[in-house]
Design a protein around this motif. Structure first.
Motif, PDB file in Angstrom:
ATOM      1  N   GLU A   2       6.491  17.790   7.697  1.00 19.44           N
ATOM      2  CA  GLU A   2       5.998  18.800   8.661  1.00 19.44           C
ATOM      3  C   GLU A   2       6.590  20.095   8.149  1.00 19.44           C
ATOM      4  O   GLU A   2       5.773  20.960   8.079  1.00 19.44           O
ATOM      5  N   LYS A   3       7.670  20.127   7.680  1.00 22.01           N
ATOM      6  CA  LYS A   3       8.389  21.509   7.383  1.00 22.01           C
ATOM      7  C   LYS A   3       7.593  22.048   5.994  1.00 22.01           C
ATOM      8  O   LYS A   3       7.518  23.179   5.920  1.00 22.01           O
ATOM      9  N   ILE A   4       7.198  21.310   5.103  1.00 20.41           N
ATOM     10  CA  ILE A   4       6.369  21.642   3.904  1.00 20.41           C
ATOM     11  C   ILE A   4       5.209  22.276   4.210  1.00 20.41           C
ATOM     12  O   ILE A   4       4.947  23.220   3.804  1.00 20.41           O
ATOM     13  N   LEU A   5       4.311  21.737   5.446  1.00 19.69           N
ATOM     14  CA  LEU A   5       3.126  22.312   5.731  1.00 19.69           C
ATOM     15  C   LEU A   5       3.354  23.710   6.384  1.00 19.69           C
ATOM     16  O   LEU A   5       2.730  24.366   6.307  1.00 19.69           O
ATOM     17  N   ARG A   6       4.375  23.502   7.131  1.00 20.88           N
ATOM     18  CA  ARG A   6       4.525  24.843   7.717  1.00 20.88           C
ATOM     19  C   ARG A   6       5.115  26.014   6.980  1.00 20.88           C
ATOM     20  O   ARG A   6       4.362  27.001   7.040  1.00 20.88           O
ATOM     21  N   GLN A   7       5.807  25.634   6.132  1.00 22.79           N
ATOM     22  CA  GLN A   7       6.227  26.609   4.866  1.00 22.79           C
ATOM     23  C   GLN A   7       5.169  27.262   4.170  1.00 22.79           C
ATOM     24  O   GLN A   7       4.798  28.315   3.969  1.00 22.79           O
ATOM     25  N   GLN A   8       4.112  26.209   3.909  1.00 22.70           N
ATOM     26  CA  GLN A   8       2.780  26.509   3.136  1.00 22.70           C
ATOM     27  C   GLN A   8       1.985  27.563   4.017  1.00 22.70           C
ATOM     28  O   GLN A   8       1.516  28.537   3.432  1.00 22.70           O
ATOM     29  N   ILE A   9       1.870  27.318   5.208  1.00 24.60           N
ATOM     30  CA  ILE A   9       0.930  28.009   6.151  1.00 24.60           C
ATOM     31  C   ILE A   9       1.670  29.586   6.250  1.00 24.60           C
ATOM     32  O   ILE A   9       1.234  30.400   6.337  1.00 24.60           O
ATOM     33  N   GLU A  10       3.101  29.431   6.557  1.00 28.24           N
ATOM     34  CA  GLU A  10       3.663  30.799   6.768  1.00 28.24           C
ATOM     35  C   GLU A  10       4.044  31.658   5.519  1.00 28.24           C
ATOM     36  O   GLU A  10       4.280  32.622   5.762  1.00 28.24           O
ATOM     37  N   LYS A  11       3.696  30.983   4.436  1.00 26.15           N
ATOM     38  CA  LYS A  11       3.558  32.093   3.473  1.00 26.15           C
ATOM     39  C   LYS A  11       2.287  33.020   3.404  1.00 26.15           C
ATOM     40  O   LYS A  11       2.198  34.121   2.848  1.00 26.15           O
ATOM     41  N   PHE A  50      -3.096  17.687   1.906  1.00 27.02           N
ATOM     42  CA  PHE A  50      -2.123  18.380   1.610  1.00 27.02           C
ATOM     43  C   PHE A  50      -0.836  17.387   1.006  1.00 27.02           C
ATOM     44  O   PHE A  50      -0.405  16.610   1.545  1.00 27.02           O
ATOM     45  N   VAL A  51      -0.433  17.838  -0.215  1.00 24.35           N
ATOM     46  CA  VAL A  51       0.488  16.798  -0.791  1.00 24.35           C
ATOM     47  C   VAL A  51       2.008  17.073  -0.268  1.00 24.35           C
ATOM     48  O   VAL A  51       2.465  17.953  -0.323  1.00 24.35           O
ATOM     49  N   VAL A  52       2.454  15.952   0.542  1.00 20.63           N
ATOM     50  CA  VAL A  52       3.906  16.170   0.931  1.00 20.63           C
ATOM     51  C   VAL A  52       4.774  15.714  -0.201  1.00 20.63           C
ATOM     52  O   VAL A  52       5.681  16.363  -0.353  1.00 20.63           O
ATOM     53  N   LYS A  53       4.371  14.694  -0.767  1.00 19.48           N
ATOM     54  CA  LYS A  53       5.346  14.109  -1.784  1.00 19.48           C
ATOM     55  C   LYS A  53       4.341  13.404  -2.804  1.00 19.48           C
ATOM     56  O   LYS A  53       3.341  12.612  -2.311  1.00 19.48           O
ATOM     57  N   GLY A  54       5.006  13.548  -3.961  1.00 16.15           N
ATOM     58  CA  GLY A  54       4.016  12.804  -5.076  1.00 16.15           C
ATOM     59  C   GLY A  54       3.116  13.501  -5.954  1.00 16.15           C
ATOM     60  O   GLY A  54       3.215  14.901  -6.065  1.00 16.15           O
ATOM     61  N   PHE A  72      -4.651  18.535 -11.079  1.00 14.65           N
ATOM     62  CA  PHE A  72      -3.405  17.910 -10.599  1.00 14.65           C
ATOM     63  C   PHE A  72      -3.244  18.642  -9.401  1.00 14.65           C
ATOM     64  O   PHE A  72      -3.479  19.699  -9.002  1.00 14.65           O
ATOM     65  N   ALA A  73      -2.471  17.653  -8.464  1.00 18.12           N
ATOM     66  CA  ALA A  73      -1.948  18.225  -7.325  1.00 18.12           C
ATOM     67  C   ALA A  73      -0.297  17.446  -7.109  1.00 18.12           C
ATOM     68  O   ALA A  73      -0.354  16.347  -6.972  1.00 18.12           O
ATOM     69  N   MET A  74       0.469  18.496  -6.939  1.00 17.08           N
ATOM     70  CA  MET A  74       1.794  17.953  -6.330  1.00 17.08           C
ATOM     71  C   MET A  74       2.393  18.472  -4.965  1.00 17.08           C
ATOM     72  O   MET A  74       1.501  19.341  -4.589  1.00 17.08           O
ATOM     73  N   GLU A  75       3.579  18.448  -4.737  1.00 17.51           N
ATOM     74  CA  GLU A  75       4.079  18.823  -3.484  1.00 17.51           C
ATOM     75  C   GLU A  75       3.703  20.332  -3.408  1.00 17.51           C
ATOM     76  O   GLU A  75       3.653  21.040  -4.219  1.00 17.51           O
ATOM     77  N   ASP A  76       3.127  20.355  -2.026  1.00 17.71           N
ATOM     78  CA  ASP A  76       2.815  21.762  -1.692  1.00 17.71           C
ATOM     79  C   ASP A  76       1.436  22.287  -2.217  1.00 17.71           C
ATOM     80  O   ASP A  76       1.231  23.488  -1.886  1.00 17.71           O
TER      81      ASP A  76
END
Length: 188
Positions: A2-11, A50-54, A72-76
């Motif tokens: 969840e942290k990676i999604l929150r960081q993405q939004i909070e940018k 939304f890519v969390v890992k991979g 392509f899509a990687m983390e974040d």
């Protein structure tokens, strides 16, 4: 995760813990194996991922059977078939996993409900969509006007982390060149 999604939004927008919990309640976590399809052409594509890992790729297969990599899509990063997702149509793109992958996905219905209830999130998605359109425009103009070498140099500049993770055959397909041409470009 969840942290990676929150960081993405909070940018883009700041959220309280309660607001983020509400946002997260509209997403679902799912894992996929390497080579597993997330979306297949002809099927429904009701989710934005939304890519969390991979690492994933979206591609189109033309009538001659040739595969054309669009993204392509990687983390974040986010990935979907936008036409199918937003218009609730059958997918024209395929999305499959280059690596084992975890995504947080949101359906179009949940996204619309969430945006109607939280203007901050509506703004976030508007900004992300705009950034996606800009990247797509840059890619199209690159394919129309740049040499293979210029496209390769631009790929290195914009996506240095992908260069380490992708097989050369996939990079060549994305750039619209043969593997041999890519080998020549990467050696120079």
């Amino acid at each position: 995760m969840e942290k990676i999604l929150r960081q993405q939004i909070e940018k883009i927008v700041k959220l309280t813990d309660e607001e983020f919990s509400f946002v997260l309640s509209h997403f679902t976590l799912r894992s996929f194996r390497k080579h597993q399809y997330v979306v297949q052409a002809g099927d429904a594509a009701p989710n934005d991922h939304f890519v969390v890992k991979g690492l994933l790729k979206s591609f189109y297969v033309d009538d001659a059977g040739k595969s054309h990599i669009l993204q392509f899509a990687m983390e974040d990063w986010w990935i979907s078939d936008p036409q199918a997702y937003h218009n609730k149509l059958a997918a024209t793109l395929n999305i499959d996993c280059i690596e084992d992958t975890q995504v947080l996905f949101i359906s179009i219905d949940n996204r619309e409900k969430l945006c109607a209830e939280m203007k901050k999130i509506e703004y976030f998605f508007m900004k992300k969509t705009t950034a996606g359109y800009i990247a797509l425009q840059r890619r199209i103009l690159s394919l129309m006007s740049q040499t293979a070498e210029e496209r390769y140099r631009q790929f290195i500049q914009f996506y240095p982390l992908l260069l380490q993770r992708l097989p050369k055959a996939l990079i060549a397909s994305y750039l619209g060149v043969s593997r041999e041409t890519l080998s020549r470009l990467s050696a120079s």
